[in-house]
Design a protein around this motif. Structure first.
Motif, PDB file in Angstrom:
ATOM      1  N   GLU A   1     -17.496  56.964  45.145  1.00  0.00           N
ATOM      2  CA  GLU A   1     -16.410  57.846  45.560  1.00  0.00           C
ATOM      3  C   GLU A   1     -15.591  58.294  44.354  1.00  0.00           C
ATOM      4  OE1 GLU A   1     -14.264  56.668  49.339  1.00  0.00           O
ATOM      5  OE2 GLU A   1     -15.131  54.737  48.764  1.00  0.00           O
ATOM      6  N   LYS A   2     -15.034  59.480  44.446  1.00  0.00           N
ATOM      7  CA  LYS A   2     -14.102  59.988  43.439  1.00  0.00           C
ATOM      8  C   LYS A   2     -12.695  59.858  44.011  1.00  0.00           C
ATOM      9  CE  LYS A   2     -13.354  62.671  39.638  1.00  0.00           C
ATOM     10  NZ  LYS A   2     -13.948  62.585  38.288  1.00  0.00           N
ATOM     11  N   PHE A   3     -11.785  59.219  43.242  1.00  0.00           N
ATOM     12  CA  PHE A   3     -10.432  58.968  43.734  1.00  0.00           C
ATOM     13  C   PHE A   3      -9.378  59.820  43.029  1.00  0.00           C
ATOM     14  CE2 PHE A   3     -12.806  54.928  44.158  1.00  0.00           C
ATOM     15  CZ  PHE A   3     -12.854  54.870  45.545  1.00  0.00           C
ATOM     16  N   SER A   4      -9.647  60.196  41.786  1.00  0.00           N
ATOM     17  CA  SER A   4      -8.713  61.070  41.072  1.00  0.00           C
ATOM     18  C   SER A   4      -9.447  61.708  39.911  1.00  0.00           C
ATOM     19  CB  SER A   4      -7.492  60.292  40.555  1.00  0.00           C
ATOM     20  OG  SER A   4      -7.867  59.380  39.532  1.00  0.00           O
ATOM     21  N   SER A   5      -8.856  62.750  39.347  1.00  0.00           N
ATOM     22  CA  SER A   5      -9.391  63.371  38.143  1.00  0.00           C
ATOM     23  C   SER A   5      -8.352  63.234  37.039  1.00  0.00           C
ATOM     24  CB  SER A   5      -9.723  64.847  38.400  1.00  0.00           C
ATOM     25  OG  SER A   5      -8.522  65.585  38.515  1.00  0.00           O
ATOM     26  N   ASN A   6      -8.581  63.888  35.914  1.00  0.00           N
ATOM     27  CA  ASN A   6      -7.602  63.841  34.830  1.00  0.00           C
ATOM     28  C   ASN A   6      -6.775  65.124  34.736  1.00  0.00           C
ATOM     29  OD1 ASN A   6      -9.701  65.486  33.973  1.00  0.00           O
ATOM     30  ND2 ASN A   6      -9.545  64.849  31.823  1.00  0.00           N
ATOM     31  N   ASN A   7      -6.862  65.969  35.773  1.00  0.00           N
ATOM     32  CA  ASN A   7      -6.096  67.217  35.768  1.00  0.00           C
ATOM     33  C   ASN A   7      -5.088  67.296  36.908  1.00  0.00           C
ATOM     34  OD1 ASN A   7      -7.638  68.000  38.103  1.00  0.00           O
ATOM     35  ND2 ASN A   7      -9.291  68.600  36.735  1.00  0.00           N
ATOM     36  N   GLY A   8      -4.851  66.149  37.565  1.00  0.00           N
ATOM     37  CA  GLY A   8      -3.839  66.098  38.610  1.00  0.00           C
ATOM     38  C   GLY A   8      -4.368  65.847  40.003  1.00  0.00           C
ATOM     39  N   TRP A   9      -5.637  66.155  40.249  1.00  0.00           N
ATOM     40  CA  TRP A   9      -6.192  65.941  41.583  1.00  0.00           C
ATOM     41  C   TRP A   9      -6.231  64.447  41.891  1.00  0.00           C
ATOM     42  CZ3 TRP A   9     -10.472  63.308  43.451  1.00  0.00           C
ATOM     43  CH2 TRP A   9     -10.828  63.589  44.783  1.00  0.00           C
ATOM     44  N   VAL A  10      -5.790  64.079  43.090  1.00  0.00           N
ATOM     45  CA  VAL A  10      -5.790  62.678  43.490  1.00  0.00           C
ATOM     46  C   VAL A  10      -5.934  62.596  45.000  1.00  0.00           C
ATOM     47  CG1 VAL A  10      -3.261  62.617  43.617  1.00  0.00           C
ATOM     48  CG2 VAL A  10      -4.528  60.468  43.367  1.00  0.00           C
ATOM     49  N   ARG A  11      -6.689  61.622  45.458  1.00  0.00           N
ATOM     50  CA  ARG A  11      -6.841  61.381  46.893  1.00  0.00           C
ATOM     51  C   ARG A  11      -5.690  60.500  47.366  1.00  0.00           C
ATOM     52  NH1 ARG A  11     -12.601  59.124  48.577  1.00  0.00           N
ATOM     53  NH2 ARG A  11     -11.405  58.849  50.516  1.00  0.00           N
ATOM     54  N   ASN A  12      -4.822  61.051  48.160  1.00  0.00           N
ATOM     55  CA  ASN A  12      -3.695  60.276  48.674  1.00  0.00           C
ATOM     56  C   ASN A  12      -4.046  59.502  49.943  1.00  0.00           C
ATOM     57  OD1 ASN A  12      -1.565  60.890  46.746  1.00  0.00           O
ATOM     58  ND2 ASN A  12      -1.719  62.995  47.490  1.00  0.00           N
ATOM     59  N   ASP A  13      -5.259  59.739  50.496  1.00  0.00           N
ATOM     60  CA  ASP A  13      -5.682  58.984  51.674  1.00  0.00           C
ATOM     61  C   ASP A  13      -6.205  57.599  51.300  1.00  0.00           C
ATOM     62  OD1 ASP A  13      -7.878  60.384  50.457  1.00  0.00           O
ATOM     63  OD2 ASP A  13      -9.118  59.801  52.171  1.00  0.00           O
TER      64      ASP A  13
END
Length: 297
Positions: free
Chosen positions: A167-179
């Motif tokens: 799974e991907k949980f976050s990136s280094n450009n601000g995207w993040v899974r808050n769930d």
């Protein structure tokens, strides 16, 4: 907060690695932090002179914009270990020559901060990172079409293959899974702990049922790989998004129960044009000035 200084040991080993069916002996240069074994977050296997690395196939099983990922194996007297071999595509092979050193520095920092987080937040599902190796090949590797997939002297990344649902949980450009609560809280905590950086670009697998009783459901423990760091000094290489990456993360991150005690501890960077780098699930990668910023999986 005072950090222990990093003591970097760069260990060179001349290894004879037989690439299954098509490659002659090669030399491997393994870059490892002297801290890695001490941190104890994951097993670190030093290269041995009787190890062999094999590509299972010369067709990648995954492809980002800049890199290919191949399945491989490491053979040693202790047995066979499945690995992932990450290789820059031909047009980007020479774009960032210090990537290996920067990867090891970011990895060692992530290991240290994960250990500190697990100690500081014992009720949180724990965070662990898997160390990787940097490998230089002396001879090129070609696929079945005769195309070069690994050039002579090219540097690639070798990581243990981990079983489970990736799974991907976050990136280094601000995207993040808050769930999924733990990875975002961990990144927030790394800012709280350092006031200099965040550990981000978090991906991997979950296991177990840790964290119950905190409203976290069954998030389990997190076994992660290939992290990035965004720092105020922008000193962790091509995937370090700098202040903009930090600012983007805090614009997207929604605090949860694990952020208790540092909810209001957020940077005030006042970056007005933050949308210039739009948050996306893919890793942002900045090469030399001749190569435009884009994304890589």
């Amino acid at each position: 907060i005072i950090f222990s200084p990093f003591l970097w040991t760069y260990c060179s080993f001349s290894l004879f690695l037989r690439m299954k069916g098509f490659v002659a002996p090669t030399k491997v240069v393994t870059l490892l932090s002297a801290l890695a074994a001490f941190l104890g977050n994951a097993a670190v296997s030093l290269a041995k002179t009787n190890e062999e690395i094999e590509f299972e196939a010369t067709t990648p099983f995954s492809s980002g914009e800049f890199r290919w990922a191949f399945k491989g194996r490491i053979r040693s007297p202790e047995g066979i270990q499945s690995v992932v071999l990450k290789v820059f595509k031909p047009e980007y092979r020479n774009a960032y020559p210090d990537e290996g050193t920067d990867t090891m520095r970011a990895q060692a920092m992530a290991l240290e901060l994960a250990k500190a987080y697990n100690k500081a937040k014992p009720r949180s599902p724990p965070i662990y990172f898997i160390p990787s190796r940097i490998v230089h090949f002396e001879r090129e590797v070609k696929n079945d079409k005769g195309e070069v997939v690994v050039a002579e002297g090219q540097e690639i990344t070798v990581e243990p293959y981990i079983e489970g649902t990736f799974e991907k949980f976050s990136s280094n450009n601000g995207w993040v899974r808050n769930d999924v609560l733990t990875p975002g809280a961990f990144a927030h905590w790394t800012w709280h702990h350092t006031h200099e950086l965040i550990v981000c670009d978090l991906q991997g697998i979950r296991s177990g049922q840790s964290g119950q009783g905190l409203g976290l459901g069954k998030e389990g423990s997190f076994l992660l790989t290939d992290p990035a760091i965004c720092s105020l000094s922008k000193s962790y290489g091509a995937t370090d998004g700098g202040p903009r990456g930090i600012d983007n993360f805090f614009r997207m991150h929604v605090c949860n129960a694990l952020c208790a005690g540092f909810i209001n501890d957020r940077p005030r960077l006042q970056i007005k044009d933050w949308k210039k780098v739009r948050p996306s699930r893919h890793t942002s990668f900045e090469f030399h000035e001749t190569v435009a910023r884009s994304t890589v999986q």
